[in-house]
Design an enzyme around this catalytic site. Sequence first.
Site, PDB file in Angstrom:
ATOM      1  CG  ASP A   1       5.435   3.478   1.792  1.00 46.06           C
ATOM      2  OD1 ASP A   1       5.439   3.938   2.953  1.00 46.06           O
ATOM      3  OD2 ASP A   1       4.419   3.448   1.081  1.00 46.06           O
TER       4      ASP A   1
ATOM      5  CE  LYS B   1      -0.293   5.244   7.776  1.00 51.81           C
ATOM      6  NZ  LYS B   1      -1.710   5.438   8.108  1.00 51.81           N
TER       7      LYS B   1
ATOM      8  CG  PHE C   1      -1.898   1.162   1.203  1.00 51.14           C
ATOM      9  CD1 PHE C   1      -3.119   1.025   0.554  1.00 51.14           C
ATOM     10  CD2 PHE C   1      -1.604   2.375   1.796  1.00 51.14           C
ATOM     11  CE1 PHE C   1      -4.022   2.078   0.505  1.00 51.14           C
ATOM     12  CE2 PHE C   1      -2.499   3.437   1.749  1.00 51.14           C
ATOM     13  CZ  PHE C   1      -3.711   3.283   1.098  1.00 51.14           C
TER      14      PHE C   1
END
Length: 405
Positions: free
Chosen positions: A225, A254, A140
Amino acid sequence: MAEHIQVTRALFDEVMVPNYAPAPIIPVRGQGSRVWDQAGREYVDFAGGIAVNALGHCHPALVSALKEQADKLWHLSNVMTNEPALRLAQKLVDSTFAEKVYFANSGAEANEAALKLARRWALDKFGSEKQQIISFGKSFHGRTFFTVTVGGQAAYSDGFGPKPGGIDHAEYNNLDSLKALMSDNTCAVILEPLQGEGGIIPGDAAFLQGVRDLCNQFNALMIYDEVQSGVGRTGKLYAYMHTNVVPDILTTAKSLGGGFPVGAMLTTTAIASHLKVGTHGSTYGGNPLACAVAEAALDTINQPEVLDGVLEREKLFRRELAAINEKHQVFSTVRGQGMLLGAVLNDQFKGRSRDFFLASADQGLFALVAGPDVIRFAPSLVIPEADIIEGMKRFEKAVAQVKQG
């Protein structure tokens, strides 16, 4: 004006686009790892806004950084730079392999920048043939059309017309599947060192090293990532620091802002030079408010006692989950690292992660899922031991509730 609007869960269905199906409760206040809803009911937070609230709710360092900056300067265009952005960039450079930083507002935007940079780098250095991007199944990388196509879950990218081309998918932790796809036309391989949404699947050390070696062999960039795994989540500042593998580009978001929207792409000077003036940008990227909060988050998290504390908390989580499982036998294994853990449901409960998620909320606990078979925990990195114990008591009740049907 706001006082006249009756805010209920029903209002969501009236005024919001139906791409989410939020829980019936509406949280209104948080403190540390506890949250209260409109009815005043208290919850223990093991979800952290999906690995975002790395210092819990209303951490004093973040609150004071926000308030202080709010009185100074909120926004400047990128026609100018600003002090918080430069300080944050310096600290990221000092703490990582990177020499250059680009700021965005989210993980998807950081990945978008990384992928565009990789393509531009390859075009400048090798020509237009070198454009293939390889990603992995179940990965993702965000919801923009480029990042969602690069992501390894077709369900998220199908149904929007023609997709960006030059993107292939290998199988995570399977080096041969990557070897079969790579050539001199590969410009980048992008992966999560620990797959988050795909089910909390750690990359094997040998696999990660193998990806690095293949990228070196074919002159391709290795993009990590670390949107979910970064900023202390695994017990190191970034997950790449657990191995000898160093990526060429790293993306982070995040936990970086502790709840304030911010993202960043980190890379080397040589690679960064290909994003010349005018080639990429973001209106809000690097804005002073976001960077002031992120700087406070980074300063607070990047301390030995906090990072070591993450691994102590992991031990406690694993111990409590093992005790629950001994009694109820619902998990086959617990995967992950630090405060990013996935309890994998056994065959008897396969496909039912959402049931555990909903039962947890009934019992006063925020948990998460990572696909249909995994219950995910991504709490505050500084969650007090007492909150872990209390949260696990509630989780055990939720497990019992699901078992009783």
